[in-house]
Design a protein around this motif. Sequence first.
Motif, PDB file in Angstrom:
ATOM      1  N   UNK A  44       0.847  -1.191   0.000  1.00  0.00           N
ATOM      2  CA  UNK A  44       0.000   0.000   0.000  1.00  0.00           C
ATOM      3  C   UNK A  44       0.882   1.241   0.000  1.00  0.00           C
ATOM      4  N   UNK A  45       0.463   2.227  -0.762  1.00  0.00           N
ATOM      5  CA  UNK A  45       1.149   3.507  -0.853  1.00  0.00           C
ATOM      6  C   UNK A  45       0.263   4.556  -0.193  1.00  0.00           C
ATOM      7  N   UNK A  46       0.759   5.210   0.859  1.00  0.00           N
ATOM      8  CA  UNK A  46       0.015   6.287   1.526  1.00  0.00           C
ATOM      9  C   UNK A  46       0.727   7.592   1.183  1.00  0.00           C
ATOM     10  N   UNK A  47       0.027   8.454   0.456  1.00  0.00           N
ATOM     11  CA  UNK A  47       0.660   9.631  -0.138  1.00  0.00           C
ATOM     12  C   UNK A  47       0.221  10.913   0.573  1.00  0.00           C
ATOM     13  N   UNK A  48       1.201  11.682   1.008  1.00  0.00           N
ATOM     14  CA  UNK A  48       0.981  13.003   1.592  1.00  0.00           C
ATOM     15  C   UNK A  48       0.748  13.979   0.433  1.00  0.00           C
ATOM     16  N   UNK A  49      -0.522  14.140   0.040  1.00  0.00           N
ATOM     17  CA  UNK A  49      -0.836  14.908  -1.164  1.00  0.00           C
ATOM     18  C   UNK A  49      -0.347  16.344  -1.069  1.00  0.00           C
ATOM     19  N   UNK A  50      -0.527  16.989   0.080  1.00  0.00           N
ATOM     20  CA  UNK A  50      -0.121  18.385   0.216  1.00  0.00           C
ATOM     21  C   UNK A  50       1.382  18.547   0.016  1.00  0.00           C
ATOM     22  N   UNK A  51       2.155  17.609   0.545  1.00  0.00           N
ATOM     23  CA  UNK A  51       3.608  17.670   0.418  1.00  0.00           C
ATOM     24  C   UNK A  51       4.052  17.448  -1.020  1.00  0.00           C
ATOM     25  N   UNK A  52       3.405  16.488  -1.704  1.00  0.00           N
ATOM     26  CA  UNK A  52       3.769  16.197  -3.092  1.00  0.00           C
ATOM     27  C   UNK A  52       3.355  17.342  -4.007  1.00  0.00           C
ATOM     28  N   UNK A  53       2.119  17.802  -3.872  1.00  0.00           N
ATOM     29  CA  UNK A  53       1.623  18.887  -4.730  1.00  0.00           C
ATOM     30  C   UNK A  53       2.443  20.156  -4.519  1.00  0.00           C
ATOM     31  N   UNK A  54       2.784  20.450  -3.269  1.00  0.00           N
ATOM     32  CA  UNK A  54       3.519  21.668  -2.961  1.00  0.00           C
ATOM     33  C   UNK A  54       4.968  21.656  -3.376  1.00  0.00           C
ATOM     34  N   UNK A  55       5.457  20.530  -3.894  1.00  0.00           N
ATOM     35  CA  UNK A  55       6.872  20.442  -4.269  1.00  0.00           C
ATOM     36  C   UNK A  55       7.163  21.035  -5.642  1.00  0.00           C
ATOM     37  N   UNK A  56       6.135  21.352  -6.388  1.00  0.00           N
ATOM     38  CA  UNK A  56       6.305  21.898  -7.735  1.00  0.00           C
ATOM     39  C   UNK A  56       5.535  23.215  -7.843  1.00  0.00           C
ATOM     40  N   UNK A  57       6.208  24.326  -8.151  1.00  0.00           N
ATOM     41  CA  UNK A  57       5.522  25.626  -8.242  1.00  0.00           C
ATOM     42  C   UNK A  57       4.767  25.790  -9.564  1.00  0.00           C
ATOM     43  N   UNK A  58       3.654  25.071  -9.682  1.00  0.00           N
ATOM     44  CA  UNK A  58       2.898  25.086 -10.939  1.00  0.00           C
ATOM     45  C   UNK A  58       1.543  25.779 -10.796  1.00  0.00           C
ATOM     46  N   UNK A  59       1.413  26.591  -9.746  1.00  0.00           N
ATOM     47  CA  UNK A  59       0.157  27.292  -9.527  1.00  0.00           C
ATOM     48  C   UNK A  59      -0.862  26.495  -8.745  1.00  0.00           C
ATOM     49  N   UNK A  60      -0.406  25.447  -8.033  1.00  0.00           N
ATOM     50  CA  UNK A  60      -1.322  24.583  -7.305  1.00  0.00           C
ATOM     51  C   UNK A  60      -2.158  25.349  -6.283  1.00  0.00           C
ATOM     52  N   UNK A  61      -1.621  26.459  -5.753  1.00  0.00           N
ATOM     53  CA  UNK A  61      -2.316  27.217  -4.715  1.00  0.00           C
ATOM     54  C   UNK A  61      -3.588  27.898  -5.221  1.00  0.00           C
ATOM     55  N   UNK A  62      -3.717  27.989  -6.548  1.00  0.00           N
ATOM     56  CA  UNK A  62      -4.916  28.601  -7.121  1.00  0.00           C
ATOM     57  C   UNK A  62      -6.097  27.628  -7.145  1.00  0.00           C
ATOM     58  N   UNK A  63      -5.799  26.341  -7.191  1.00  0.00           N
ATOM     59  CA  UNK A  63      -6.839  25.311  -7.242  1.00  0.00           C
ATOM     60  C   UNK A  63      -6.274  24.042  -6.609  1.00  0.00           C
ATOM     61  N   UNK A  64      -6.377  23.968  -5.293  1.00  0.00           N
ATOM     62  CA  UNK A  64      -5.755  22.860  -4.573  1.00  0.00           C
ATOM     63  C   UNK A  64      -6.424  21.526  -4.884  1.00  0.00           C
ATOM     64  N   UNK A  65      -7.738  21.539  -5.032  1.00  0.00           N
ATOM     65  CA  UNK A  65      -8.436  20.298  -5.372  1.00  0.00           C
ATOM     66  C   UNK A  65      -8.059  19.838  -6.775  1.00  0.00           C
ATOM     67  N   UNK A  66      -7.940  20.783  -7.706  1.00  0.00           N
ATOM     68  CA  UNK A  66      -7.540  20.436  -9.062  1.00  0.00           C
ATOM     69  C   UNK A  66      -6.127  19.869  -9.107  1.00  0.00           C
TER      70      UNK A  66
END
Length: 298
Positions: free
Chosen positions: A169-191
Amino acid sequence: MTIVPPAPGEPRRPEGPRDPGDAWVIADSGERYWGRFGAAGLLVVDAERGVLLQHRVAWSHFGGTWGLPGGALHEGESAIVGALREAQEEAGVPDGAVRPRLTSVLDLDIWSYTTVVADVQVPFDPVISDPESVALEWVPIDEVDARPLHPGFGSAWPVLRSLLAVRPALVVDAANVVGSVPDGWWKDRAGAAGRLRSELAGVSVPAEAFGTGGTRWFPQVALVVEGQARALEDAADGIDVVRAAGSGDDTIVAEASRRVTAGEAVLVITSDRELRARAEAIGARVQSVGWLRGLLAD
């Protein structure tokens, strides 16, 4: 090493044209292996009925023994695609009926054989759909050794059997993974979390990351989301979305602990040092966000 087609009296597919992969690879020692581009077989596991075995027709290589539905790969064909194709041709395994869990590769340099272990998702009855099978049976795991097994499968079976007990099983810290790339994730966190989920669908992980045998695992994935990312919609992609009601770190530890207690081999994905220590303390393994990013980029 030489490549030769089937000899007279050794038909591979009596009907239709022969694929270029349908040929013997002969080692300098004289040993021969079927499949110019390698071969693959499907070890189908049904929780209730056991594993699906094929009784090989007399004219086939090691005829009269029991082994896995499988055969020669086509040029450029992946082992999983080839194993599923052969299992459909030889045993009537329906589309979508199984989910790959593990691959195990025997690599002899001149030739390779990949065993694809797959779990039944939709129960089915096998059908003898080509001339290569005398019989197809669901054999309880404890009774496999009692059959006269194909030598290759017989040699691999003890290790394969031990791996059937492993549930990765892989348990993924989504916030940590998403926040590692400055691709504008903060504008649409669910997206952003949705894009990560799409990348994780069908992910395969090197076996050493779980500390097990085999070659690659296709683990169950739990994607832990928090804050605005909790708006991520569910999807029929096999990924468990775990929504943190409070602390994301606490939810990750709780999810990993639940799975460890259930006997799963758990790998947590995070680069947070404190979270790493907490995950390791409950018996989970940990890999960094960069490691996962590299895996997804391959």
